[in-house]
Design an enzyme around this catalytic site. Structure first.
Site, PDB file in Angstrom:
ATOM      1  N   ASP A  53       0.861  -1.170   0.000  1.00 52.91           N
ATOM      2  CA  ASP A  53       0.000   0.000   0.000  1.00 52.91           C
ATOM      3  C   ASP A  53       0.911   1.238   0.000  1.00 52.91           C
ATOM      4  OD1 ASP A  53      -2.349   1.609   0.602  1.00 52.91           O
ATOM      5  OD2 ASP A  53      -1.556   1.746   2.638  1.00 52.91           O
ATOM      6  N   ASP A 113      -0.282   5.151   1.082  1.00 57.08           N
ATOM      7  CA  ASP A 113      -0.576   6.118   2.146  1.00 57.08           C
ATOM      8  C   ASP A 113      -0.485   5.477   3.522  1.00 57.08           C
ATOM      9  OD1 ASP A 113      -1.158   8.541   0.717  1.00 57.08           O
ATOM     10  OD2 ASP A 113      -3.038   7.649   0.042  1.00 57.08           O
TER      11      ASP A 113
END
Length: 297
Positions: free
Chosen positions: A49, A51
């Site tokens: 991922d 953020d």
């Protein structure tokens, strides 16, 4: 962590001694790391991922922006739009991290949040050529050790799949400015669709939000099929929705899941420890992933 002869490797890794590191089953983690070491670079791929996983959650107690927040906070949107975007975040973010709601219950709210915020961004007629400056002026920050992380993976030709529910154009600009958008990195995210004058007119493809990464992973089976020999995976995320990011990989032999738990720690730690092999609590560095990569590569 309980001492045991079967976790001899982990015991030799000082990074695992940190109070931020939580592991439910050290023996399993030891076994997976040993298998990843055996496979080496030719078998490895990273699925991560962005953020609050590759980027920091906070610096000195001050929240860092996500890809969406960079636009929310910037001078490209009117004050009124900025207020609306912040209201949306204040409404929906607590739902996203609510430990008492199931992913199924959260799902429609996430779709609603993304739809409303993306509609506002399109109304603002954002300009593509303004994005570099906006990223430069923002408080976004990658986790400590990010250069070492990306450079080592490049050096050993390990593919990196960044799978983000953020804004792809902003994400690419962040890693470009950080000097780590290497040719072994592929980004799948929500990309803006710009007209011939570089003004946003919508978004490309299917919406990716925090809790539909399973579907997104299946849409990327072609990418994963080309990497059929890369059957050892290190997966990194900060949400329970990130656990599905490897669902498109056809032949997983070993997978090590590293979860960053940044917020609502007490309420969510147990669930994270049940789901992720290694949970890093309020840890703004990539020390643990880097220490593992150092042994594999």
């Amino acid at each position: 962590m309980p001492l045991s002869h079967t976790i001899a490797l982990i015991e030799k890794m000082p990074e695992f001694e940190k109070s931020t590191v939580h592991i439910k089953d050290p023996e399993r983690v030891e076994q997976v790391i040993c298998d990843l070491i055996k496979g080496g670079a030719p078998k490895l791929q990273i699925i991560t991922d962005f953020d609050m996983t590759l980027s920091k959650f906070a610096v000195n107690g001050k929240r860092c922006p996500t890809c969406h927040n960079i636009i929310d906070n910037c001078k490209l949107v009117t004050e009124e739009c900025c207020k609306k975007l912040i209201q949306l975040k204040d409404t929906y973010y607590p739902i996203e991290i609510d430990p008492h709601l199931t992913i199924e219950e959260k799902y429609p709210f996430m779709v609603e949040w993304y739809f409303k915020s993306h509609t506002l961004l399109v109304e603002q007629r954002l300009q593509k050529d303004k994005l570099p400056e906006v990223v430069r002026e923002s408080d976004v920050s990658l986790r400590e050790g990010y250069e070492q992380f990306f450079d080592r993976l490049l050096q050993h030709g390990v593919p990196v799949f960044i799978f983000s529910a953020g804004l792809g154009d902003v994400l690419e600009e962040i890693i470009r400015q950080a000097g780590v958008y290497h040719n072994n990195v592929k980004v799948v995210s929500n990309f803006m669709d710009f007209d011939e004058n570089g003004v946003i007119r919508g978004f490309k493809g299917e919406l990716i939000h925090v809790y539909n990464k399973h579907d997104g992973a299946l849409r990327n089976t072609e990418y994963f099929r080309q990497l059929k020999d890369n059957c050892n995976i290190i997966l990194m995320g900060d949400s329970l929705g990130d656990l599905n990011m490897a669902d498109g990989v056809p032949n997983v032999e070993n997978i090590l899941k590293i979860g960053f738990l940044n917020d609502k720690v007490e309420e969510r730690l147990e669930k994270y420890m049940d789901s992720y092999d290694i949970v890093l609590v309020k840890d703004e560095s990539l020390e643990v992933p880097n220490s593992i990569l150092q042994r594999i590569l």
